[in-house]
Design a protein around this motif. Sequence first.
Motif, mmCIF file in Angstrom:
data_model
loop_
_atom_site.group_PDB
_atom_site.id
_atom_site.type_symbol
_atom_site.label_atom_id
_atom_site.label_comp_id
_atom_site.label_asym_id
_atom_site.label_seq_id
_atom_site.Cartn_x
_atom_site.Cartn_y
_atom_site.Cartn_z
ATOM 1 N N PHE A 17 0.844 -1.189 0.000
ATOM 2 C CA PHE A 17 0.000 0.000 0.000
ATOM 3 C C PHE A 17 0.882 1.243 0.000
ATOM 4 O O PHE A 17 2.012 1.209 0.473
ATOM 5 C CB PHE A 17 -0.917 0.022 1.235
ATOM 6 N N THR A 18 0.343 2.309 -0.545
ATOM 7 C CA THR A 18 0.996 3.612 -0.492
ATOM 8 C C THR A 18 0.196 4.455 0.483
ATOM 9 O O THR A 18 -1.028 4.556 0.367
ATOM 10 C CB THR A 18 1.004 4.288 -1.877
ATOM 11 N N VAL A 19 0.890 5.010 1.451
ATOM 12 C CA VAL A 19 0.246 5.930 2.389
ATOM 13 C C VAL A 19 0.977 7.260 2.295
ATOM 14 O O VAL A 19 2.142 7.310 1.921
ATOM 15 C CB VAL A 19 0.266 5.378 3.847
ATOM 16 N N ARG A 20 0.262 8.323 2.581
ATOM 17 C CA ARG A 20 0.914 9.626 2.489
ATOM 18 C C ARG A 20 0.383 10.558 3.548
ATOM 19 O O ARG A 20 -0.777 10.485 3.935
ATOM 20 C CB ARG A 20 0.791 10.231 1.117
ATOM 21 N N THR A 21 1.274 11.433 3.990
ATOM 22 C CA THR A 21 0.837 12.478 4.901
ATOM 23 C C THR A 21 0.141 13.543 4.069
ATOM 24 O O THR A 21 0.485 13.769 2.907
ATOM 25 C CB THR A 21 2.027 13.101 5.663
ATOM 26 N N MET A 22 -0.840 14.153 4.654
ATOM 27 C CA MET A 22 -1.614 15.196 3.981
ATOM 28 C C MET A 22 -1.526 16.489 4.787
ATOM 29 O O MET A 22 -2.499 17.213 4.924
ATOM 30 C CB MET A 22 -3.070 14.749 3.843
ATOM 31 N N ASP A 23 -0.347 16.766 5.328
ATOM 32 C CA ASP A 23 -0.182 17.888 6.241
ATOM 33 C C ASP A 23 -0.403 19.255 5.602
ATOM 34 O O ASP A 23 -0.917 20.168 6.229
ATOM 35 C CB ASP A 23 1.212 17.839 6.874
ATOM 36 N N ASN A 24 0.004 19.404 4.355
ATOM 37 C CA ASN A 24 -0.086 20.709 3.691
ATOM 38 C C ASN A 24 -1.173 20.748 2.633
ATOM 39 O O ASN A 24 -1.171 21.607 1.777
ATOM 40 C CB ASN A 24 1.269 21.043 3.037
ATOM 41 N N TRP A 25 -2.087 19.810 2.673
ATOM 42 C CA TRP A 25 -3.113 19.688 1.646
ATOM 43 C C TRP A 25 -4.133 20.797 1.781
ATOM 44 O O TRP A 25 -4.763 20.974 2.827
ATOM 45 C CB TRP A 25 -3.784 18.326 1.778
ATOM 46 N N LEU A 26 -4.301 21.555 0.723
ATOM 47 C CA LEU A 26 -5.337 22.593 0.648
ATOM 48 C C LEU A 26 -6.310 22.146 -0.432
ATOM 49 O O LEU A 26 -6.098 22.381 -1.617
ATOM 50 C CB LEU A 26 -4.732 23.951 0.303
ATOM 51 N N PRO A 27 -7.359 21.443 -0.043
ATOM 52 C CA PRO A 27 -8.233 20.820 -1.044
ATOM 53 C C PRO A 27 -9.020 21.825 -1.881
ATOM 54 O O PRO A 27 -9.514 22.820 -1.387
ATOM 55 C CB PRO A 27 -9.178 19.971 -0.197
ATOM 56 N N ILE A 28 -9.091 21.530 -3.166
ATOM 57 C CA ILE A 28 -9.959 22.283 -4.066
ATOM 58 C C ILE A 28 -11.387 21.810 -3.825
ATOM 59 O O ILE A 28 -12.325 22.581 -3.848
ATOM 60 C CB ILE A 28 -9.529 22.067 -5.527
ATOM 61 N N VAL A 29 -11.511 20.499 -3.605
ATOM 62 C CA VAL A 29 -12.777 19.878 -3.244
ATOM 63 C C VAL A 29 -12.529 19.050 -1.992
ATOM 64 O O VAL A 29 -11.397 18.726 -1.670
ATOM 65 C CB VAL A 29 -13.343 18.991 -4.379
ATOM 66 N N ASP A 30 -13.577 18.680 -1.289
ATOM 67 C CA ASP A 30 -13.387 17.860 -0.098
ATOM 68 C C ASP A 30 -12.917 16.469 -0.497
ATOM 69 O O ASP A 30 -13.022 16.046 -1.652
ATOM 70 C CB ASP A 30 -14.678 17.806 0.726
ATOM 71 N N ALA A 31 -12.376 15.724 0.471
ATOM 72 C CA ALA A 31 -11.803 14.405 0.200
ATOM 73 C C ALA A 31 -12.833 13.433 -0.378
ATOM 74 O O ALA A 31 -12.502 12.611 -1.235
ATOM 75 C CB ALA A 31 -11.179 13.835 1.468
ATOM 76 N N GLY A 32 -14.073 13.519 0.058
ATOM 77 C CA GLY A 32 -15.118 12.638 -0.463
ATOM 78 C C GLY A 32 -15.352 12.853 -1.948
ATOM 79 O O GLY A 32 -15.498 11.895 -2.714
ATOM 80 N N THR A 33 -15.391 14.104 -2.377
ATOM 81 C CA THR A 33 -15.563 14.418 -3.792
ATOM 82 C C THR A 33 -14.344 13.971 -4.580
ATOM 83 O O THR A 33 -14.462 13.445 -5.689
ATOM 84 C CB THR A 33 -15.808 15.924 -3.984
ATOM 85 N N ASP A 34 -13.162 14.155 -3.992
ATOM 86 C CA ASP A 34 -11.921 13.729 -4.632
ATOM 87 C C ASP A 34 -11.943 12.225 -4.901
ATOM 88 O O ASP A 34 -11.629 11.772 -6.006
ATOM 89 C CB ASP A 34 -10.734 14.097 -3.737
#
Length: 189
Positions: free
Chosen positions: A51-68
Amino acid sequence: MRGTADTADPALAQTIADRFDLGAVVGAMRSLARPDDMGRRWSVDTDRGRFTVRTMDNWLPIVDAGTDVALQQAAAAAGVLLPTPVRSRDGNIIESIGGHRWRAYQHLPAGPPLAGPVSSGGRPRGRRRARHAARPGVAGRPGQPVARQATRPGQLGWAGVHRDRPAGTLGRATGGGGTDAGGPGRHRS
């Protein structure tokens, strides 16, 4: 994985695997790259796969994660090859673990290269010859084999190109992107 990748604390790796229901960790969680504008990507092997996991510390979403995730699933349904997002046991896409926000994906193995290696040979082999498109400032005629193009300034009619030109403007006269009164790549005498 080879190289000198950073490794994460095994307890953190197992906590992430437990939260996203990835299985039991069977190897070191290793970084895949340096941190980018969103965070950092890691690879973790479990008894259920990689699996690939990633930190999302600096994520500024254009859309919310559900929409993504919905957009990613629609793209996958349309035939786009991409890593499948993994939801946590609680159904969340992003989980806070160890002071970071994390997201998980099923590992997408690399396939064969899109094109074969390019030969380092000097000239084309066989019946194929390199041809160029009709572009301003390119010597020769469109569709003429490159090997037969004129290559000496006298053959191209550029005998005096460097003469009577201000320093640093030779590129414009020889088709380096600029234009003169005679059109792209032409010298005005």
